[in-house]
Write an enzyme that holds these catalytic residues in place. Structure first.
Site, PDB file in Angstrom:
ATOM      1  N   GLY A   1     -16.683 -13.295 -54.734  1.00 26.41           N
ATOM      2  CA  GLY A   1     -17.634 -12.666 -54.262  1.00 26.41           C
ATOM      3  C   GLY A   1     -19.003 -13.123 -55.067  1.00 26.41           C
TER       4      GLY A   1
ATOM      5  N   HIS B   1     -12.048 -23.859 -63.818  1.00 27.86           N
ATOM      6  CA  HIS B   1     -10.981 -23.028 -64.382  1.00 27.86           C
ATOM      7  C   HIS B   1     -10.168 -24.033 -65.575  1.00 27.86           C
ATOM      8  CE1 HIS B   1     -10.756 -19.962 -61.028  1.00 27.86           C
ATOM      9  NE2 HIS B   1     -11.697 -20.636 -60.865  1.00 27.86           N
TER      10      HIS B   1
ATOM     11  N   CYS C   1     -15.483 -18.774 -64.535  1.00 29.81           N
ATOM     12  CA  CYS C   1     -15.783 -18.598 -63.006  1.00 29.81           C
ATOM     13  C   CYS C   1     -17.040 -17.472 -62.834  1.00 29.81           C
ATOM     14  CB  CYS C   1     -14.694 -18.662 -62.467  1.00 29.81           C
ATOM     15  SG  CYS C   1     -14.711 -19.035 -60.688  1.00 29.81           S
ATOM     16  N   LEU C   2     -16.307 -16.347 -62.236  1.00 23.22           N
ATOM     17  CA  LEU C   2     -17.209 -15.276 -62.190  1.00 23.22           C
ATOM     18  C   LEU C   2     -17.743 -14.715 -63.489  1.00 23.22           C
ATOM     19  CD1 LEU C   2     -18.349 -13.458 -59.801  1.00 23.22           C
ATOM     20  CD2 LEU C   2     -16.486 -11.823 -60.212  1.00 23.22           C
TER      21      LEU C   2
ATOM     22  N   GLY D   1     -18.306 -19.911 -54.782  1.00 16.35           N
ATOM     23  CA  GLY D   1     -19.169 -20.224 -53.736  1.00 16.35           C
ATOM     24  C   GLY D   1     -20.779 -19.952 -54.309  1.00 16.35           C
ATOM     25  N   TYR D   2     -20.870 -19.307 -55.574  1.00 20.02           N
ATOM     26  CA  TYR D   2     -22.088 -18.982 -56.133  1.00 20.02           C
ATOM     27  C   TYR D   2     -22.125 -19.879 -57.479  1.00 20.02           C
ATOM     28  CZ  TYR D   2     -22.544 -15.092 -53.160  1.00 20.02           C
ATOM     29  OH  TYR D   2     -22.569 -14.196 -51.856  1.00 20.02           O
TER      30      TYR D   2
ATOM     31  N   GLY E   1     -13.046 -14.384 -60.561  1.00 14.83           N
ATOM     32  CA  GLY E   1     -12.895 -13.211 -59.563  1.00 14.83           C
ATOM     33  C   GLY E   1     -13.602 -13.469 -58.113  1.00 14.83           C
TER      34      GLY E   1
ATOM     35  N   ASP F   1      -7.429 -23.228 -66.943  1.00 13.78           N
ATOM     36  CA  ASP F   1      -6.040 -22.859 -66.955  1.00 13.78           C
ATOM     37  C   ASP F   1      -5.500 -23.889 -65.940  1.00 13.78           C
ATOM     38  OD1 ASP F   1      -8.057 -20.767 -65.620  1.00 13.78           O
ATOM     39  OD2 ASP F   1      -6.630 -20.857 -64.017  1.00 13.78           O
TER      40      ASP F   1
ATOM     41  N   ASN G   1     -13.185 -23.027 -57.889  1.00 12.82           N
ATOM     42  CA  ASN G   1     -13.125 -22.343 -56.676  1.00 12.82           C
ATOM     43  C   ASN G   1     -14.282 -21.213 -56.966  1.00 12.82           C
ATOM     44  OD1 ASN G   1     -12.737 -20.512 -54.557  1.00 12.82           O
ATOM     45  ND2 ASN G   1     -10.995 -19.785 -55.411  1.00 12.82           N
TER      46      ASN G   1
ATOM     47  N   SER H   1      -9.998 -15.223 -56.271  1.00 18.42           N
ATOM     48  CA  SER H   1     -11.074 -15.442 -56.157  1.00 18.42           C
ATOM     49  C   SER H   1     -11.435 -15.831 -54.669  1.00 18.42           C
ATOM     50  CB  SER H   1     -11.456 -16.614 -56.679  1.00 18.42           C
ATOM     51  OG  SER H   1     -11.505 -16.492 -58.287  1.00 18.42           O
TER      52      SER H   1
ATOM     53  N   GLN I   1     -20.726 -16.423 -64.323  1.00 21.73           N
ATOM     54  CA  GLN I   1     -22.079 -16.179 -63.702  1.00 21.73           C
ATOM     55  C   GLN I   1     -22.384 -14.655 -64.066  1.00 21.73           C
ATOM     56  OE1 GLN I   1     -20.410 -16.300 -59.702  1.00 21.73           O
ATOM     57  NE2 GLN I   1     -19.872 -18.282 -59.705  1.00 21.73           N
TER      58      GLN I   1
END
Length: 362
Positions: A220, A330, A245-246, A289-290, A218, A332, A287, A46, A249
């Protein structure tokens, strides 16, 4: 030691000493508030395309070991620390962090006032930065022209399908930049895991006959991986689904919600999250940023299940009428507190319950 400079796009310059690879780099500069777990963070995919500022003043004190890699090589472009430990001590240590950074081609800078730097990032937001040996006009010109990569997931995902076969519940895991700790968490629960590339079609996944779907973390902007949205839309109608996480989103985007770039994101292992359905508080590893835009959830069928207690960021979602949910953090816990590991058990219980209901209606 050799001098090295961290140059920010707003004109700030931080002087320090070089360690690791002897190379220059431009990347997005972000900060991580974890007090330990630097090896897991540096190898967390990530962080691809990002340069990490560690706010904890001493980094590398227990070296690098065989067990705590989240991927085989550094995912972070570079690291910025106040003090790098040169004589680490730990019974699992294979080598020092500077030695490993040099071997794997990752540059670093030590001796930086990371407190001042972090305050600057909090005030101004994450920004582009360059790690160089000399500060010249050309460095600032390159920073101004630098365009962050938009193919981060393509660089992070597996290229081929693979499997960790067991006789347990079968989960198709779509890899957007998978952490090894997710696989370890599933293996500990006896799950048969089939890992697919980010671009996999719903037809290919369904042909493998899984019991459930997991969307991984992941790097970005989630909109850069919008090709996964049709697959998610199809799979959530058929099988229990969970996003991390990603993956959280992308699950939101697939159901009509929107995401936005945060000012400086959440990166660390001390983020308190409120579980709204259970009225409990979990400290979590994060972790990102979006984040998912709360106002965009109206009329999507998505409801908020978790929220960050400081800024009320959406940290969990559930889809009405479906066995589908997601979390921004996360579970995990690598590194980080283990408060939220029960999320994996919730998912497996959801799969078992879904199978029972299907059998009753057969």
């Amino acid at each position: 030691m050799k001098k090295r400079y961290l140059v920010l796009e707003n004109g700030s310059v931080y002087e320090g000493e070089a360690f690791g690879a002897d190379t220059s780099i431009i990347a997005e500069l972000v900060f991580n508030t974890g007090m330990s777990g630097y090896q897991e963070s540096i190898t967390d995919l990530s962080y691809r395309g990002e340069m990490i500022v560690f706010t904890y003043p001493l980094i590398g004190n227990y070296g690098i070991n065989r067990d705590d890699f989240e991927s085989l090589r550094p995912a972070a472009s570079a690291i910025v620390v106040h003090e790098i430990a040169r004589r680490p001590s730990n019974w699992r240590k294979m080598m020092s962090l500077p030695e490993w950074a040099e071997r794997t081609g990752m540059p670093g800078i030590t001796g930086v006032d990371t407190r001042s730097l972090t305050k600057e990032l909090r005030d101004n937001g994450v920004m582009k930065a360059s790690l160089v040996d000399q500060v010249t006009d050309e460095v600032f010109a390159e920073l101004a022209d630098f365009k962050p990569s938009t193919d981060l997931v393509a660089r992070a995902t597996t290229k081929t399908q693979y499997q960790n076969p067991t006789d347990g519940i079968s989960i198709a895991l779509i890899d957007f930049g998978l952490k090894n700790s997710i696989l370890r968490s599933l293996a500990k629960r006896g799950v048969n895991v089939m890992v697919f590339p980010a671009t996999v079609s719903a037809e290919t996944v369904l042909a493998a006959n899984p019991d459930g779907i997991l969307l991984s973390n992941g790097p970005g902007n989630p909109e850069d991986a919008s090709y996964a949205i049709p697959t998610i839309k199809t799979l959530q109608e058929t099988l229990p689904l969970m996003g991390i996480c990603l993956g959280h989103q992308l699950f939101a985007l697939a159901n009509g919600a929107k995401t936005f770039k945060m000012k400086f994101g959440h990166r660390g292992f001390n983020h308190a999250v409120r579980n709204l359905s259970r009225e409990r508080l979990d400290f979590t590893s994060q972790n990102h940023g979006y984040a998912v835009e709360r106002e965009s959830l109206a009329n999507t069928g998505l409801s908020v299940t978790h929220e960050e207690i400081n800024d009320l960021t959406v940290e969990g979602l559930a889809l009405e009428g479906h066995n589908a949910f997601s979390v921004q953090f996360h579970p995990d816990a690598a590194p980080g507190p283990h408060d939220a590991e029960y999320i994996f058990d919730d998912f497996l219980n959801m799969i078992v319950q879904s199978q029972k209901e299907t059998a009753q209606h057969a």
